[in-house]
Design a protein around this motif. Sequence first.
Motif, PDB file in Angstrom:
ATOM      1  N   TYR A   1       8.319 -41.741 -57.394  1.00  0.00           N
ATOM      2  CA  TYR A   1       7.118 -42.262 -58.052  1.00  0.00           C
ATOM      3  C   TYR A   1       6.777 -43.660 -57.533  1.00  0.00           C
ATOM      4  O   TYR A   1       5.619 -43.967 -57.246  1.00  0.00           O
ATOM      5  N   LEU A   2       7.773 -44.515 -57.391  1.00  0.00           N
ATOM      6  CA  LEU A   2       7.533 -45.860 -56.853  1.00  0.00           C
ATOM      7  C   LEU A   2       6.954 -45.782 -55.444  1.00  0.00           C
ATOM      8  O   LEU A   2       6.014 -46.513 -55.097  1.00  0.00           O
ATOM      9  N   ARG A   3       7.493 -44.895 -54.642  1.00  0.00           N
ATOM     10  CA  ARG A   3       7.010 -44.759 -53.270  1.00  0.00           C
ATOM     11  C   ARG A   3       5.558 -44.281 -53.238  1.00  0.00           C
ATOM     12  O   ARG A   3       4.731 -44.795 -52.468  1.00  0.00           O
ATOM     13  N   ALA A   4       5.232 -43.301 -54.101  1.00  0.00           N
ATOM     14  CA  ALA A   4       3.865 -42.785 -54.134  1.00  0.00           C
ATOM     15  C   ALA A   4       2.876 -43.857 -54.578  1.00  0.00           C
ATOM     16  O   ALA A   4       1.788 -43.998 -54.004  1.00  0.00           O
TER      17      ALA A   4
ATOM     18  N   GLN B   1      19.020 -45.991 -60.614  1.00  0.00           N
ATOM     19  CA  GLN B   1      17.919 -45.269 -61.260  1.00  0.00           C
ATOM     20  C   GLN B   1      17.617 -45.759 -62.668  1.00  0.00           C
ATOM     21  O   GLN B   1      16.783 -45.179 -63.357  1.00  0.00           O
ATOM     22  N   HIS B   2      18.281 -46.836 -63.099  1.00  0.00           N
ATOM     23  CA  HIS B   2      18.076 -47.317 -64.460  1.00  0.00           C
ATOM     24  C   HIS B   2      17.894 -48.833 -64.476  1.00  0.00           C
ATOM     25  O   HIS B   2      18.706 -49.556 -65.077  1.00  0.00           O
ATOM     26  N   PRO B   3      16.841 -49.357 -63.851  1.00  0.00           N
ATOM     27  CA  PRO B   3      16.598 -50.802 -63.895  1.00  0.00           C
ATOM     28  C   PRO B   3      16.198 -51.244 -65.294  1.00  0.00           C
ATOM     29  O   PRO B   3      15.840 -50.415 -66.152  1.00  0.00           O
ATOM     30  N   SER B   4      16.240 -52.536 -65.530  1.00  0.00           N
ATOM     31  CA  SER B   4      15.899 -53.071 -66.845  1.00  0.00           C
ATOM     32  C   SER B   4      14.405 -52.939 -67.118  1.00  0.00           C
ATOM     33  O   SER B   4      13.592 -52.750 -66.198  1.00  0.00           O
ATOM     34  N   ALA B   5      14.066 -53.054 -68.390  1.00  0.00           N
ATOM     35  CA  ALA B   5      12.652 -52.990 -68.776  1.00  0.00           C
ATOM     36  C   ALA B   5      11.859 -54.119 -68.139  1.00  0.00           C
ATOM     37  O   ALA B   5      10.688 -53.939 -67.768  1.00  0.00           O
ATOM     38  N   GLN B   6      12.470 -55.296 -67.983  1.00  0.00           N
ATOM     39  CA  GLN B   6      11.773 -56.432 -67.375  1.00  0.00           C
ATOM     40  C   GLN B   6      11.430 -56.149 -65.916  1.00  0.00           C
ATOM     41  O   GLN B   6      10.322 -56.464 -65.459  1.00  0.00           O
ATOM     42  N   ILE B   7      12.358 -55.548 -65.193  1.00  0.00           N
ATOM     43  CA  ILE B   7      12.086 -55.207 -63.789  1.00  0.00           C
ATOM     44  C   ILE B   7      11.011 -54.136 -63.697  1.00  0.00           C
ATOM     45  O   ILE B   7      10.113 -54.206 -62.850  1.00  0.00           O
TER      46      ILE B   7
ATOM     47  N   ALA C   1       7.696 -55.731 -64.241  1.00  0.00           N
ATOM     48  CA  ALA C   1       7.291 -56.513 -63.070  1.00  0.00           C
ATOM     49  C   ALA C   1       6.786 -55.594 -61.962  1.00  0.00           C
ATOM     50  O   ALA C   1       5.777 -55.889 -61.295  1.00  0.00           O
ATOM     51  N   LEU C   2       7.443 -54.473 -61.752  1.00  0.00           N
ATOM     52  CA  LEU C   2       6.994 -53.512 -60.752  1.00  0.00           C
ATOM     53  C   LEU C   2       5.648 -52.904 -61.144  1.00  0.00           C
ATOM     54  O   LEU C   2       4.760 -52.726 -60.303  1.00  0.00           O
ATOM     55  N   ALA C   3       5.493 -52.577 -62.423  1.00  0.00           N
ATOM     56  CA  ALA C   3       4.226 -52.009 -62.897  1.00  0.00           C
ATOM     57  C   ALA C   3       3.071 -52.976 -62.673  1.00  0.00           C
ATOM     58  O   ALA C   3       1.973 -52.579 -62.249  1.00  0.00           O
ATOM     59  N   LYS C   4       3.313 -54.259 -62.938  1.00  0.00           N
ATOM     60  CA  LYS C   4       2.269 -55.266 -62.726  1.00  0.00           C
ATOM     61  C   LYS C   4       1.926 -55.382 -61.243  1.00  0.00           C
ATOM     62  O   LYS C   4       0.752 -55.441 -60.866  1.00  0.00           O
ATOM     63  N   ALA C   5       2.954 -55.406 -60.391  1.00  0.00           N
ATOM     64  CA  ALA C   5       2.714 -55.515 -58.953  1.00  0.00           C
ATOM     65  C   ALA C   5       1.983 -54.294 -58.409  1.00  0.00           C
ATOM     66  O   ALA C   5       1.158 -54.404 -57.494  1.00  0.00           O
ATOM     67  N   LEU C   6       2.257 -53.122 -58.989  1.00  0.00           N
ATOM     68  CA  LEU C   6       1.614 -51.884 -58.550  1.00  0.00           C
ATOM     69  C   LEU C   6       0.271 -51.643 -59.228  1.00  0.00           C
ATOM     70  O   LEU C   6      -0.379 -50.639 -58.962  1.00  0.00           O
ATOM     71  N   GLN C   7      -0.117 -52.545 -60.138  1.00  0.00           N
ATOM     72  CA  GLN C   7      -1.396 -52.458 -60.864  1.00  0.00           C
ATOM     73  C   GLN C   7      -1.497 -51.163 -61.671  1.00  0.00           C
ATOM     74  O   GLN C   7      -2.540 -50.512 -61.720  1.00  0.00           O
TER      75      GLN C   7
ATOM     76  N   ALA D   1       4.084 -46.544 -68.883  1.00  0.00           N
ATOM     77  CA  ALA D   1       4.960 -45.789 -69.790  1.00  0.00           C
ATOM     78  C   ALA D   1       5.710 -44.695 -69.035  1.00  0.00           C
ATOM     79  O   ALA D   1       6.893 -44.432 -69.298  1.00  0.00           O
ATOM     80  N   HIS D   2       5.026 -44.061 -68.099  1.00  0.00           N
ATOM     81  CA  HIS D   2       5.656 -43.019 -67.286  1.00  0.00           C
ATOM     82  C   HIS D   2       6.783 -43.607 -66.442  1.00  0.00           C
ATOM     83  O   HIS D   2       7.861 -43.011 -66.313  1.00  0.00           O
ATOM     84  N   LEU D   3       6.552 -44.789 -65.876  1.00  0.00           N
ATOM     85  CA  LEU D   3       7.584 -45.461 -65.086  1.00  0.00           C
ATOM     86  C   LEU D   3       8.828 -45.723 -65.934  1.00  0.00           C
ATOM     87  O   LEU D   3       9.966 -45.472 -65.499  1.00  0.00           O
ATOM     88  N   HIS D   4       8.638 -46.211 -67.147  1.00  0.00           N
ATOM     89  CA  HIS D   4       9.774 -46.450 -68.046  1.00  0.00           C
ATOM     90  C   HIS D   4      10.476 -45.143 -68.405  1.00  0.00           C
ATOM     91  O   HIS D   4      11.711 -45.104 -68.504  1.00  0.00           O
ATOM     92  N   GLU D   5       9.702 -44.085 -68.599  1.00  0.00           N
ATOM     93  CA  GLU D   5      10.281 -42.786 -68.947  1.00  0.00           C
ATOM     94  C   GLU D   5      11.190 -42.280 -67.827  1.00  0.00           C
ATOM     95  O   GLU D   5      12.284 -41.751 -68.080  1.00  0.00           O
TER      96      GLU D   5
END
Length: 302
Positions: A10-13, A61-67, A70-76, A83-87
Amino acid sequence: MDTTNALGAYLRARRDLVRPEDVGLIAGERRRVPGLRREELAMLAGISSDYYLRLEQGRDQHPSAQILDALAKALQLDAPATAHLHELARPRVRRSPRPRAERVPAGIAQLIGQLPMPAYVTGRYFDVLAANPLARALSPNFAPGRNLLRQVFLDPGDRELHLDWERATAGVVGGLRAVTGTDPEDPRLAALVGELSIRSDRFRTLWARADVGHRRDGTSHMLHPKVGELHLRREKLDVAGTDGQQLVIYHAEPGTDSAQALALLGSIVVTDERDAAVADGNGDHPATISGPRDAGPGRSTP
């Protein structure tokens, strides 16, 4: 669908969809990736390139919620995508095997049989589990046993019905992506994604975008072969006590041409049922049928 490293996939996509100029970076020349480089995303998220690489490769495969935030913000990412990323990053609990047959609660089956508007129930895998006669008249693919994902992508008749086919297909793939986030190792979901990726260019393109979520309500623009153009509202309601079943209801704005067309379709249904009852010598025609049975694209409705 990569079921062993859903977070990394998902991160790669999503990384491929963000242009450098969208986040204040200079693209430069000789870029080998369509979106951000790994090290660019890591910098924007405030983490090391080595740690981000571990995430994409599935070594963590289990980074912290803060990370994740931060990734969600960078990926806009918007709220559903975040929420899907956290799931995807939550530790997986071993699930008991799901029963092969999905059954609609008796009260819901009775309800849709009494509704004066098209209504049907879908299961976790987008199978139509039950439908009233008006829903089946609206589209033969709203009949029990059909799989809405297969039909909308593989049945040419479904594309002719939906004048907003591009928007409809984007929405259903976003909904599928949300479902897979709750259980990325579900073998049937993986098989369905694999099948449609092979057989449909449109599905493959949409799945690669990794958009998430669908609206609970919305509109559908249809061209029905018997009653003409329809602008209908669509409501989706979760069925309590089930594993992902939804009740879908179509209705028209009162006083509109679409309301008149929908009423005409209802009259056609009543006439057809009466003629069938006379031909059969009885009036026993159940409004709903339960149990998935995929008829496949192009097959007529029983």
